[in-house]
Design an enzyme around this catalytic site. Structure first.
Site, short mmCIF file in Angstrom:
data_model
loop_
_atom_site.label_atom_id
_atom_site.label_comp_id
_atom_site.label_asym_id
_atom_site.label_seq_id
_atom_site.Cartn_x
_atom_site.Cartn_y
_atom_site.Cartn_z
NE ARG A 175 -4.38 -1.58 1.85
CZ ARG A 175 -5.16 -1.81 2.51
NH1 ARG A 175 -5.34 -1.24 3.92
NH2 ARG A 175 -6.62 -2.18 2.00
CE LYS A 215 -20.47 -18.34 6.90
NZ LYS A 215 -20.86 -17.77 8.26
N GLY A 233 -9.41 -9.61 -0.51
CA GLY A 233 -8.49 -10.26 0.18
C GLY A 233 -8.02 -11.71 -0.41
N GLY A 266 -13.71 -3.56 1.30
CA GLY A 266 -14.78 -3.25 1.27
C GLY A 266 -15.25 -2.48 0.08
#
Length: 396
Positions: A36, A197, A354, A377
């Protein structure tokens, strides 16, 4: 959509307030992955080249509005200097007289890092007073933290309303890649969505079936879709309470003309461990005492056929339990096929999340994709069709 970039700003000799995401992993005071930091270098280099002062706003961890010494940005100074190739000064506050004095004394060619914005409770509340204090420190605001752009915080959204604002080079690259993938893509568009999920990716799946031509579903969530079609998935990871929702998504996809690809054959084993004894069976013949841990070779062939005809690919999540062999085979094979098509100039491939980045690195193809997002996100919310406050405020 179009955004203001550094090219639209007159920054020569000015104070440029730059929001960066340098929330990097640290162990024993040492940065263990400086990705980053390295990715904001082009923005900082461009600002320095104009004789301007880069003043960095950033967060680290979740101090929840309190001063937590272990979350001070001071420890990142050596890694920043190495990654940016410039001297980095540090100020123990991100507002007020101390910050103003540090900016006034900043040597030419140097970068100033201000203390963790989240030490102030007003940051995450997008407090107008704190945003105004940030705005006093700069002449121009530049947001280079796409990964924090889904939050309406004082340093990502509030301050952008108070100064001439633009996207930094990393933000610009991210937005350009995502716009090419979902905004105005070249068709056919394929999406790979994997992971454990269905429940965590409902908004994503709901948005994608209306935007893409092919949706490839893998990982644990594929088991829920199989169960929704009456398939016995044995002891596999499966959200049986989500089968009705899976059926609704299948119906929505059919109405939208989106072809959904589920596993037609699977790799099953009685235990989840590396090198476990396993077998390949048709997707509807998982033994009652076994679990599905990967997609089978015929499924991989069908995925490859989709990727061979696609012009645009969006990838989020692995096809199976990629962390352990031999259940990484489908993820690796599909990733390498996508990489080959990208290298050949036939495919625009954008990936993020990720597990996705880890899986593509493991397959050895991360550098071959058109763009890999380091935003978690924010990348997902963009793919879900949501408005990101830190991006919306930069629009022309």
């Amino acid at each position: 959509m179009s955004w203001n970039t550094l090219d639209d700003m007159d920054i020569a000799g000015k104070r440029v307030l730059v929001r960066v995401d340098i929330n990097v992993p640290v162990e024993n005071g040492e940065v263990t992955d400086d990705t980053r930091i390295r990715r904001v270098k082009p923005t900082i280099a461009d600002i320095l080249a104009k004789g301007s002062k880069p003043i960095l706003l950033a967060h680290f961890g979740r101090p929840k509005g309190k001063h937590v010494p272990d979350m001070s940005l001071r420890m990142l100074v050596p890694a920043l200097e190495a990654g940016l190739g410039a001297p980095v000064a540090f100020c123990a506050d991100c507002r007020g007289d101390a910050a103003k004095a540090a900016i006034g004394g900043l040597a030419e060619g140097s970068v100033l890092l201000l203390e963790n914005t989240r030490f102030h409770p007003g940051e995450e509340k997008n407090d107008p007073a704190l945003a105004a204090e940030f705005a006093e420190l700069g002449d121009v605001y530049c947001n280079d933290a796409f990964s924090a752009a889904h939050r309406a915080h004082a340093s990502t959204e509030g301050v952008a309303r108070l100064l001439p604002s633009c996207a930094g080079r990393l933000m610009e690259a991210e937005l350009t890649a995502l716009e090419a993938a979902l905004g105005s893509p070249e068709r056919p568009v394929a999406a790979v969505v994997g992971g454990a999920k269905v429940s965590t990716k409902l908004d994503l799946l709901g948005n994608l079936v209306e935007k893409v031509d092919h949706l490839i579903i893998g990982g644990g969530m594929a088991n829920t879709f199989l169960a929704a079609q009456g398939v016995n998935v044995g002891k596999s990871l499966c959200e049986h309470d989500m089968t009705e929702t899976a059926t609704e998504i299948l119906g929505k996809a059919k109405s939208a003309g989106c072809a959904i690809l589920l596993p037609v054959d699977v790799v099953v084993a009685k235990e989840f461990k590396a090198g476990a004894e396993n077998q390949i069976v048709p997707a509807d013949q998982c033994p009652a005492d076994s679990m599905i841990l990967d997609a089978g070779p015929e499924t991989v062939n069908q995925i490859a056929a989709v990727l061979d005809t696609a012009k645009t690919l969006i990838w989020n999540g692995p096809m199976g339990a990629f962390e352990i062999e031999p259940f990484d085979a489908a993820t690796n094979a599909a990733a390498r096929q996508a990489a080959a098509q990208t290298r050949a100039g036939k495919l625009t491939s954008v990936a993020g999340g990720g597990d996705t980045v880890a899986a593509l690195n493991q397959a050895g193809v991360a550098d071959d994709f058109t763009y890999i997002s380091t935003a978690g996100g924010a990348f997902l919310e963009w793919m879900e069709g949501k408005t990101l406050p830190g991006v919306a405020v930069l629009q022309k």
